[in-house]
Motif scaffolding. Structure first.
Motif, PDB file in Angstrom:
ATOM      1  N   PRO B  74       0.821  -1.216   0.000  1.00  0.00           N
ATOM      2  CA  PRO B  74       0.000   0.000   0.000  1.00  0.00           C
ATOM      3  C   PRO B  74       0.853   1.263   0.000  1.00  0.00           C
ATOM      4  CG  PRO B  74      -0.637  -1.469   1.799  1.00  0.00           C
ATOM      5  CD  PRO B  74       0.649  -1.986   1.231  1.00  0.00           C
ATOM      6  N   VAL B  95       2.327  -5.139  12.296  1.00  0.00           N
ATOM      7  CA  VAL B  95       1.265  -4.246  12.745  1.00  0.00           C
ATOM      8  C   VAL B  95      -0.048  -5.002  12.916  1.00  0.00           C
ATOM      9  CG1 VAL B  95       0.065  -2.096  12.251  1.00  0.00           C
ATOM     10  CG2 VAL B  95       2.401  -2.396  11.467  1.00  0.00           C
ATOM     11  N   GLU B  96      -0.323  -5.913  11.978  1.00  0.00           N
ATOM     12  CA  GLU B  96      -1.560  -6.702  12.057  1.00  0.00           C
ATOM     13  C   GLU B  96      -1.213  -8.137  11.705  1.00  0.00           C
ATOM     14  OE1 GLU B  96      -4.430  -5.046  12.513  1.00  0.00           O
ATOM     15  OE2 GLU B  96      -3.901  -3.009  11.900  1.00  0.00           O
ATOM     16  N   SER B  97      -1.960  -9.053  12.283  1.00  0.00           N
ATOM     17  CA  SER B  97      -1.819 -10.421  11.818  1.00  0.00           C
ATOM     18  C   SER B  97      -3.110 -11.161  12.115  1.00  0.00           C
ATOM     19  CB  SER B  97      -0.599 -11.060  12.470  1.00  0.00           C
ATOM     20  OG  SER B  97      -0.931 -12.053  13.360  1.00  0.00           O
ATOM     21  N   SER B  98      -3.552 -11.940  11.138  1.00  0.00           N
ATOM     22  CA  SER B  98      -4.785 -12.694  11.309  1.00  0.00           C
ATOM     23  C   SER B  98      -4.612 -14.040  10.622  1.00  0.00           C
ATOM     24  CB  SER B  98      -5.961 -11.939  10.674  1.00  0.00           C
ATOM     25  OG  SER B  98      -5.887 -12.028   9.270  1.00  0.00           O
ATOM     26  N   GLY B 101      -3.640 -13.391   6.919  1.00  0.00           N
ATOM     27  CA  GLY B 101      -2.396 -12.745   6.515  1.00  0.00           C
ATOM     28  C   GLY B 101      -1.922 -11.760   7.558  1.00  0.00           C
ATOM     29  N   GLY B 102      -1.179 -10.748   7.088  1.00  0.00           N
ATOM     30  CA  GLY B 102      -0.666  -9.766   8.035  1.00  0.00           C
ATOM     31  C   GLY B 102      -0.147  -8.527   7.332  1.00  0.00           C
ATOM     32  N   ARG B 103       0.198  -7.551   8.153  1.00  0.00           N
ATOM     33  CA  ARG B 103       0.696  -6.280   7.608  1.00  0.00           C
ATOM     34  C   ARG B 103       1.919  -5.868   8.418  1.00  0.00           C
ATOM     35  NH1 ARG B 103      -1.058  -0.563   7.969  1.00  0.00           N
ATOM     36  NH2 ARG B 103      -2.503  -1.119   9.603  1.00  0.00           N
ATOM     37  N   GLU B 119       4.965  -0.099   3.699  1.00  0.00           N
ATOM     38  CA  GLU B 119       3.954  -0.874   4.391  1.00  0.00           C
ATOM     39  C   GLU B 119       3.691  -2.053   3.463  1.00  0.00           C
ATOM     40  OE1 GLU B 119       0.854   1.901   6.052  1.00  0.00           O
ATOM     41  OE2 GLU B 119      -0.385   0.367   5.125  1.00  0.00           O
ATOM     42  N   ILE B 121       1.608  -5.815   2.837  1.00  0.00           N
ATOM     43  CA  ILE B 121       0.571  -6.756   3.261  1.00  0.00           C
ATOM     44  C   ILE B 121       0.890  -8.143   2.698  1.00  0.00           C
ATOM     45  CG2 ILE B 121      -1.874  -7.388   2.999  1.00  0.00           C
ATOM     46  CD1 ILE B 121      -2.532  -4.477   3.285  1.00  0.00           C
ATOM     47  N   PHE B 122       0.844  -9.126   3.573  1.00  0.00           N
ATOM     48  CA  PHE B 122       1.065 -10.509   3.163  1.00  0.00           C
ATOM     49  C   PHE B 122      -0.245 -11.265   3.278  1.00  0.00           C
ATOM     50  CE2 PHE B 122       5.023  -9.007   5.052  1.00  0.00           C
ATOM     51  CZ  PHE B 122       5.944  -9.331   4.072  1.00  0.00           C
ATOM     52  N   ALA B 123      -0.415 -12.242   2.408  1.00  0.00           N
ATOM     53  CA  ALA B 123      -1.588 -13.113   2.512  1.00  0.00           C
ATOM     54  C   ALA B 123      -1.104 -14.525   2.796  1.00  0.00           C
ATOM     55  CB  ALA B 123      -2.371 -13.087   1.215  1.00  0.00           C
TER      56      ALA B 123
END
Lengths: 130, 164
Positions: B74, B95-98, B101-103, B119, B121-123
């Motif tokens: 992004p 910063v994020e992970s689910s 994926g994650g960021r 920044e 983003i991974f899937a």
């Protein structure tokens, strides 16, 4: 600023950042895929941003359900969403305008359920139940 | 040549942040064309180094159970150059992970000089598409196959440096 306006403005901000669109494009009626050019991977990005902005957890598939138009779902016949399919959509995405889809239930119109307004409704429900 | 765009991890906080280094060398063939008379590391490869650092950070958090792929960038901003002899320091924060994926937020520095910030983003490919999890053998994928050996470099370095 009312909470509805605040939600709209935060959702718009999220989409401007995630999709690189201009603020005047992000009208409440704008569709994410058709008007704003979102691709599948953008939905993951959007969910991450909403979670952060609104400080909520959004479980997978809750805002943007997947596999709606899958051939084996049993809800599609001859490229048209069946009545059972429409009922299923009402249950799975109560925040979307299913009546509008019902008026012209072509499979390719399913993606038009994902609008800025639909996201606002979802967030509003989500925050109310927080 | 192997597709390793970091040389060593220098700090790894599981699920939080990872820092790696990349030494830019004139032995790298592409620097002679990028550009003639002005050898600078291509920005795309700096981004790749950041993605490898952040991708391992995310993968490790989930014990490498998922196939982590770069999905989206992004934001990427280049502030400066890295040239032969420079050591890039890639710092990434999760910063994020689910489940999906994650960021990561990341920076690249040479010394105190900011070279790039991004920044990413991974899937998790196996979560996004179930057919993928069947068709790709996790053991053959990038983390298992080779990229993970970057972490071994750290152990070698520690051993070598503790001898002196």
């Amino acid at each position: 600023m009312s909470s509805e306006e605040e939600i709209l403005s935060k959702v718009q901000e999220t989409l401007i950042d995630a999709l690189g669109v201009d603020d005047d494009e992000v009208s409440p009626e704008a569709t994410l895929v058709g008007d704003l050019g979102a691709e599948s991977i953008d939905f993951l990005d959007i969910v991450f941003r909403l979670e952060k902005t609104f400080d909520v957890k959004i479980p997978r598939g809750e805002l943007f359900p997947e596999g709606l138009a899958a051939a084996d779902s049993g809800f599609i016949e001859d490229g048209v969403v069946t009545a059972a399919g429409l009922d299923e959509l009402r249950t799975r995405i109560p925040h979307a305008d299913i009546d509008k889809l019902a008026a012209d239930p072509k499979v390719e119109n399913i993606q038009d359920l994902f609008t800025v307004e639909m996201m606002c409704k979802f967030m509003s429900n989500k925050l109310a139940s927080k | 040549m192997r597709w390793f765009w970091v040389d060593r991890f220098v700090e790894f906080k599981s699920g939080v942040s990872a820092t790696s280094i990349k030494n830019v060398s004139l032995a790298e063939e592409h620097l002679h064309d990028h550009f003639p008379g002005f050898a600078v590391m291509p920005g795309s490869l700096i981004l790749e180094g950041l993605a490898q650092t952040g991708g391992i950070l995310l993968g490790e958090k989930n014990n490498f159970d998922h196939i982590v792929v770069l999905a989206k960038v992004p934001k990427i901003k280049y502030h400066s150059y890295a040239c032969p002899g420079d050591q890039l320091r890639y710092h990434t924060e999760l910063v994020e992970s689910s489940h999906e994926g994650g960021r990561v937020a990341c920076t690249a520095h040479v010394g105190e000089r900011l070279v790039a910030e991004a920044e990413i983003i991974f899937a998790h490919l196996d979560s996004m598409d179930e057919s993928m999890s069947q068709s790709i053998d996790q053991k053959n994928f990038v983390f298992e196959m080779g990229l993970m050996s970057i972490l071994d470099v750290d152990a070698i370095s520690q051993a070598v440096n503790s001898d002196s």
